[in-house]
Motif scaffolding. Structure first.
Motif, PDB file in Angstrom:
ATOM      1  N   VAL A  20      36.552  17.596  10.981  1.00  0.00           N
ATOM      2  CA  VAL A  20      36.242  16.417  10.165  1.00  0.00           C
ATOM      3  C   VAL A  20      36.372  16.741   8.682  1.00  0.00           C
ATOM      4  O   VAL A  20      36.889  15.935   7.897  1.00  0.00           O
ATOM      5  N   ALA A  24      38.799  14.739   6.238  1.00  0.00           N
ATOM      6  CA  ALA A  24      38.201  13.990   5.131  1.00  0.00           C
ATOM      7  C   ALA A  24      38.738  14.479   3.792  1.00  0.00           C
ATOM      8  O   ALA A  24      39.056  13.683   2.903  1.00  0.00           O
ATOM      9  N   THR A  57      29.670  11.916  -1.078  1.00  0.00           N
ATOM     10  CA  THR A  57      30.206  11.291   0.138  1.00  0.00           C
ATOM     11  C   THR A  57      30.939  12.321   0.992  1.00  0.00           C
ATOM     12  O   THR A  57      30.743  12.380   2.216  1.00  0.00           O
ATOM     13  N   LEU A  58      31.749  13.149   0.360  1.00  0.00           N
ATOM     14  CA  LEU A  58      32.461  14.183   1.113  1.00  0.00           C
ATOM     15  C   LEU A  58      31.465  15.144   1.766  1.00  0.00           C
ATOM     16  O   LEU A  58      31.634  15.513   2.935  1.00  0.00           O
ATOM     17  N   SER A  60      28.422  14.455   2.721  1.00  0.00           N
ATOM     18  CA  SER A  60      27.791  13.753   3.846  1.00  0.00           C
ATOM     19  C   SER A  60      28.709  13.718   5.065  1.00  0.00           C
ATOM     20  O   SER A  60      28.263  13.909   6.191  1.00  0.00           O
ATOM     21  N   ILE A  61      29.989  13.487   4.830  1.00  0.00           N
ATOM     22  CA  ILE A  61      30.950  13.467   5.935  1.00  0.00           C
ATOM     23  C   ILE A  61      31.000  14.843   6.602  1.00  0.00           C
ATOM     24  O   ILE A  61      31.016  14.949   7.832  1.00  0.00           O
ATOM     25  N   VAL A  67      27.260  10.673  10.431  1.00  0.00           N
ATOM     26  CA  VAL A  67      28.302   9.950   9.690  1.00  0.00           C
ATOM     27  C   VAL A  67      29.636  10.249  10.353  1.00  0.00           C
ATOM     28  O   VAL A  67      30.133  11.374  10.306  1.00  0.00           O
ATOM     29  N   LEU A  69      33.704  10.093  10.895  1.00  0.00           N
ATOM     30  CA  LEU A  69      34.823  10.211   9.957  1.00  0.00           C
ATOM     31  C   LEU A  69      35.290   8.841   9.466  1.00  0.00           C
ATOM     32  O   LEU A  69      35.535   8.656   8.270  1.00  0.00           O
ATOM     33  N   GLU A  71      33.568   6.094   9.101  1.00  0.00           N
ATOM     34  CA  GLU A  71      32.595   5.577   8.128  1.00  0.00           C
ATOM     35  C   GLU A  71      32.751   6.279   6.789  1.00  0.00           C
ATOM     36  O   GLU A  71      32.676   5.654   5.726  1.00  0.00           O
ATOM     37  N   GLY A  72      32.950   7.587   6.839  1.00  0.00           N
ATOM     38  CA  GLY A  72      33.128   8.344   5.603  1.00  0.00           C
ATOM     39  C   GLY A  72      34.375   7.929   4.851  1.00  0.00           C
ATOM     40  O   GLY A  72      34.359   7.771   3.627  1.00  0.00           O
ATOM     41  N   ILE A  73      35.470   7.746   5.577  1.00  0.00           N
ATOM     42  CA  ILE A  73      36.712   7.300   4.943  1.00  0.00           C
ATOM     43  C   ILE A  73      36.531   5.908   4.347  1.00  0.00           C
ATOM     44  O   ILE A  73      37.003   5.625   3.249  1.00  0.00           O
TER      45      ILE A  73
END
Length: 174
Positions: A20, A24, A57-58, A60-61, A67, A69, A71-73
């Motif tokens: 991931v 990401a 954000t990165l 958290s991913i 979280v 992938l 959702e993160g994207i």
């Protein structure tokens, strides 16, 4: 508390982080290249917030299994879209630009501090003196201007009529 879990929980978590995280990161690099250099420019406070938000954000991913992938994207795309929208609106509307950007503040002119401007910018005389010394000048009297830029950095300006910065003189003479 199981002390062994502090150091190692499972191979699946490590494999997830590798897969991931790589995806990401690749997506973020691709998206930033697509959106242009302005996305990561640190020209004002909003730009700084966006840059920090990308990192958060990165992270958290990468580290939060809750979280996904996708959702993160989506979060990264949202941040890039918001940055683009704010930058575009700032270019098209001077009112909007004034609302989201701060203007540079002149803190000293012709070797003299400007107390009112310093008070509004919440900069002390000691901090101003530190900025001047950090730029290689002996004192505020040796510079023409000190500006607090909209990104929070300081610029020390001299038109050359005052003495050359001591560090700069040593570099040119050596």
């Amino acid at each position: 508390m199981d002390w062994s879990e502090m150091f190692f929980q499972s191979w699946s978590g490590i494999i997830r982080t590798l897969i991931v995280g790589t995806m990401a990161y690749a997506f973020l690099v691709f998206s930033l290249r697509l959106s242009g250099n302005r996305t990561l420019a640190k020209l004002n406070a909003f730009d700084l917030v966006i840059t920090v938000a990308f990192g958060s954000t990165l992270a958290s991913i990468l580290l939060s299994e809750s979280v996904a992938l996708a959702e993160g994207i989506t979060a990264l795309v949202l941040l890039i879209a918001l940055q683009w929208a704010v930058a575009t609106a700032s270019v098209r509307s001077s009112w909007f630009a004034r609302a989201v950007r701060s203007e540079p503040t002149l803190l000293a002119r012709r070797g003299e501090a400007l107390p009112g401007a310093m008070r509004r910018a919440r900069v002390t005389r000691e901090e101003l003196d530190t900025v001047v010394r950090t730029e290689g000048w002996r004192s505020l009297a040796d510079v023409d201007a000190v500006v607090l830029e909209s990104d929070g950095s300081f610029s020390v300006v001299s038109d050359g009529h005052r003495q050359m910065a001591p560090l700069a003189r040593e570099r040119t003479e050596g």
